[in-house]
Each structure stands twice: as C-alpha cells, then as structure tokens.
Design an enzyme around this catalytic site. Structure first.
Site, PDB file in Angstrom:
ATOM      1  N   CYS A 235       0.811  -1.215   0.000  1.00 33.93           N
ATOM      2  CA  CYS A 235       0.000   0.000   0.000  1.00 33.93           C
ATOM      3  C   CYS A 235       0.848   1.271   0.000  1.00 33.93           C
ATOM      4  CB  CYS A 235      -0.923   0.016   1.215  1.00 33.93           C
ATOM      5  SG  CYS A 235      -2.156  -1.302   1.232  1.00 33.93           S
TER       6      CYS A 235
ATOM      7  N   ARG B 182      -6.762   5.125  -2.513  1.00 35.44           N
ATOM      8  CA  ARG B 182      -6.938   3.683  -2.293  1.00 35.44           C
ATOM      9  C   ARG B 182      -6.961   3.344  -0.808  1.00 35.44           C
ATOM     10  NH1 ARG B 182      -2.313  -0.915  -3.444  1.00 35.44           N
ATOM     11  NH2 ARG B 182      -3.579  -2.741  -2.951  1.00 35.44           N
TER      12      ARG B 182
END
Length: 298
Positions: free
Chosen positions: A195, A241
């Site tokens: 991430c 995201r």
C-alpha cells in the site's frame, strides 16, 4: 518443354543484412531467454514485479512496429566496432557478475547496454537510435535492489498514512495513527508495503512513458509536464486507495476491507491514476492548442 519462372517468383537469396539481423536476434535471444525463464519462475510471480512480462511484450511489439526503419538502418549500416564492442564487453561482464551472484539488478540491467553495444558493433549508432525506445523501456523490467525498495517504501508508507489520517479526520471520522497503523473506530489497519504506492508509481510511470511514445506530442514542454505529473498522480491515487479501504472497513467490517474490496482497490487505484493522467494531458492540450492558434493568428 522448358518453363522459365518469372524473376518475381524465383527464390531470392538471403542478403547479408538479413543474416546480420538474424544473428543479432539470436544473440539477443541467447541473453534474454535464460534470464526471462528465471524471472518467470520467481520474480514475475510477485505482485511487485508482475508487470515485467508486459514490459518485455511492449518492447518487442515496438521493435516489430519499427521493423522497416530497422531494416533501412541496417542496409545503410555504419558499424562502430570500437564503441560497440567496448559497451558490449562491459555489459557482458556485469551480466556474468549478476547471473553468477544472483544479483538481478545487474543481470537484468546489463541486458540493455549489451543489446545496444551489439547493435552498434553490427550496424552503427543510427540503428541503436531506432531501437532507443524499446531498449530504454526495458528499464521498467529491471528489479530494484531490495535496499532501495525498503528505504523508499518506508518513507512512502509514512506519508500515505499521515495524509489519509488528516483527510479522514478533517471530514469527521474517528481516526488516529501510530506510525503506519491507522485506527478507525474499533479497527486497526496496517499500511503494508503493497500500500506504499511504490509499485503503482513504477507501473504508472511505464504506462505514462508508453502513452507519450504513442501520442507523439511535438511540444517538449508538454511532454516534460506529463512526465513530471506521473509520480504525484500515482501518489495521490494511492492515498485514495488507502482511504477507500479505511472507509470500507469502518462501515462494513474487517472482512469486507480485507476481502474482495482489498483486491479491487488496486484496480480502482490504477483507474483513478489513468483518468487523472489523461485528464491532465487533455488540459495541457487545450493550453497548447490555444497557444498555437494565437501564434498562427499573430
């Protein structure tokens, strides 16, 4: 009764140029094949380097698209044996070190100057210039050293976590942060390496470079601005995201956040980044088109 076949139907001998290109192709295959087979069994199966086969396929496709230019450059060849062989031997030495010591950065990275040196020695630097884009595009196939990945990933995770926390707190969500762990409601979410956005930055940069190659904008300033926007766009998309995953977890539970939505968020990131990149290019297009019209009117 004898029959004389037309010249166009008679078998044509293979020219020296065609033989030279064939030998160059075989040499490239001898270098690429063992390395690519090893990558396919290991590195390319990871999420971080899964784009490798696509990079190689795009480079080969560009070479095929430019085959007429390559043939013309080969016919008008002006070999540069000194410079070409010097580059080739240096690259091969690096390749041997990388392959024998399992240093992928050296092994894969050495393929690019090795191919350029072989082409220069056989056909000259004009031939290399025609091959410049597909050769340089292979840079995106080179795995980065783990030390570089770790240092960059750590900084990116901190930045992504901090910005996501600030934005969600500003709009009213009960969120706090400890390092790269986001705490929202009763849940704790770790911003993992995947991430951090490094993978998306690398993939989007390669896509942006390919986009510029295909669009062939004449303005160098426009191209430079698009290239400069790629990394900020990828970083911004990755923040979105992470925020989506936090919100899904907060509203629908940990199973939803770590299940299908978690995988789909990667696709959402990519779509957001592509839309932002195309939108930015369209905005620049309006500016440069207007400037061109004003110049013509003047």
């Amino acid at each position: 009764m004898s029959t004389v076949m037309p010249t166009s139907m008679a078998a044509r001998p293979t020219s020296p140029t065609q033989w030279s290109i064939a030998l160059l192709g075989l040499g490239a295959l001898a270098l690429l094949l063992p390395t690519c087979l090893d990558l396919a069994r290991t590195t390319w199966q990871s999420e971080e380097q899964g784009h490798g086969p696509l990079i190689l396929a795009v480079s080969l496709w560009v070479v095929w698209q430019r085959r007429q230019e390559l043939m013309q450059a080969a016919v008008e060849a002006r070999p540069s044996p000194i410079g070409g062989w010097a580059l080739l031997l240096a690259a091969l030495a690096l390749y041997v070190v990388g392959r024998s010591q399992a240093i992928l950065f050296f092994e894969v990275g050495a393929l690019i100057p090795a191919l350029a040196g072989a082409a220069a020695a056989a056909f000259g630097w004009r031939f290399v210039r025609v091959l410049a884009f597909p050769l340089l595009f292979l840079v995106f196939m080179v795995p980065l050293p783990q030390m570089v990945i770790d240092s960059v990933t750590a900084s990116l995770k901190q930045a992504v976590s901090a910005i996501a926390e600030d934005v969600l707190y500003f709009i009213g969500y009960p969120i706090a942060r400890s390092g790269v762990v986001l705490m929202v409601g009763q849940y704790q979410l770790l911003v993992a390496d995947a991430c951090s956005g490094l993978n998306s930055m690398f993939s989007l940069t390669s896509l942006g470079v390919l986009y510029l190659y295909l669009t062939k904008h004449k303005s160098r300033l426009r191209n430079a601005l698009i290239v400069a926007s790629i990394l900020p766009i990828a970083f911004l998309a990755n923040i979105v995201r992470v925020m989506i995953l936090v919100l899904v977890t907060y509203h629908f539970g940990d199973e939803a956040g770590q299940g299908f939505i978690h995988g789909a968020a990667g696709m959402v990131l990519f779509v957001i980044a592509i839309v932002l990149l195309f939108s930015f290019d369209a905005f620049l297009g309006l500016f440069f088109r207007n400037r061109k019209k004003k110049g013509v009117a003047a």
